[in-house]
Scaffold this active site. Structure first.
Site, short mmCIF file in Angstrom:
data_model
loop_
_atom_site.label_atom_id
_atom_site.label_comp_id
_atom_site.label_asym_id
_atom_site.label_seq_id
_atom_site.Cartn_x
_atom_site.Cartn_y
_atom_site.Cartn_z
N HIS A 149 0.82 -1.21 0.00
CA HIS A 149 0.00 0.00 0.00
C HIS A 149 0.86 1.26 0.00
O HIS A 149 2.07 1.21 0.20
CB HIS A 149 -0.96 0.00 1.21
CG HIS A 149 -0.27 0.03 2.53
ND1 HIS A 149 0.24 1.18 3.09
CD2 HIS A 149 0.01 -0.97 3.42
CE1 HIS A 149 0.78 0.89 4.26
NE2 HIS A 149 0.66 -0.42 4.48
N CYS A 165 3.07 -4.83 6.62
CA CYS A 165 2.83 -4.54 5.20
C CYS A 165 4.08 -3.98 4.52
O CYS A 165 5.04 -3.59 5.18
CB CYS A 165 1.70 -3.53 5.05
SG CYS A 165 0.11 -4.14 5.61
#
Length: 189
Positions: A149, A165
Site C-alpha cells: 500500500h 505490510c
C-alpha cells in the site's frame, strides 16, 4: 585567432552547482534504459525473477525486506524498482509466496487485533483520506491483514516502520496499482 570563453567558478559556486545536480538526480535516475526503470537504486540488492518463479504469468512482484526494495516485472519483461518501508521487526514479517487477491482504490483502515494490543490508542476504524495509513491505494495479499500500500508519511519509506505490510510512496503505489492485475504473483524475502 579564436578564444574560448571560460567561466571562473569559486569553490562555493562549484559546491552549489554540485548540490543542484544532486537534487536533480532522482529525475535522472528515473530515465529508462533497456526497459528498466531505476529510482535511486544504489543501495538495493536486485534479484532475477527466474531465481524465484518459473514464469512471469500476469506479472511478478518481489519485495526484499532486508534491502527495502520492491521489484516488479511485467509479462513483457519490463522491470520497475521502488524503495519501500518494511515491517518493524522480524516477528511482524511474513516471508514466502503469495499473490494479489484484491485491489482497493480508496482503502479504509481497521487496525489488526495485534496492532490494537500493541497500541490501544489506535482508532478502531479510519475512512479513506489523507490521514489513512494505507495511503492512496492498497493491494491485498492472500495472507490475512497483509498488503502492499501507499503511505502519506514519506518518512517511513526506506525504514523498518510497518506492522507487517510493504509500504510505497503514494505516487509509486498508484503506478504499481494501475499496472498490476489481481492474481499477480508476489514473493516477500
Amino acid at each position: 585567432m579564436q578564444t574560448r570563453n571560460r567561466v571562473a567558478m569559486s569553490r562555493r559556486a562549484f559546491a552549489g552547482s554540485l548540490g543542484a545536480l544532486v537534487l536533480c538526480a532522482p529525475a535522472v535516475a528515473r530515465a529508462q534504459s533497456s526497459g528498466v526503470v531505476r529510482r535511486n537504486t544504489s543501495g538495493f540488492k536486485l534479484h532475477n525473477w527466474q531465481d524465484h518463479f518459473d514464469e512471469l504469468g500476469k506479472g511478478i512482484i518481489i519485495s526484499d525486506t532486508n534491502s527495502r526494495v520492491m521489484q516488479q516485472w511485467m509479462p513483457g519483461g519490463e522491470m520497475f524498482i521502488y524503495p519501500t518501508s518494511v515491517p518493524m521487526t522480524d516477528e511482524l514479517t511474513r516471508r514466502g509466496y503469495t499473490e494479489i487477491t484484491f485491489k482497493d482504490p480508496a482503502p479504509d483502515w481497521t487496525p489488526t487485533p495485534s496492532m490494537r494490543e500493541r497500541d490501544p490508542s489506535l482508532p478502531a476504524y479510519m475512512p479513506p483520506g489523507p490521514d489513512n495509513p494505507l495511503g492512496a491505494r492498497a493491494m491485498h495479499l492472500s495472507w490475512q491483514y497483509y498488503r502492499i500500500h501507499g503511505t502519506h508519511d514519506t518518512r517511513k519509506i526506506g525504514r523498518r516502520s510497518s506492522s507487517g505490510c510493504i509500504g510505497l510512496y503514494n505516487e509509486h503505489i498508484i503506478e504499481v496499482y494501475d499496472r498490476t492485475p489481481v492474481g499477480t504473483q508476489v514473493k516477500l524475502i
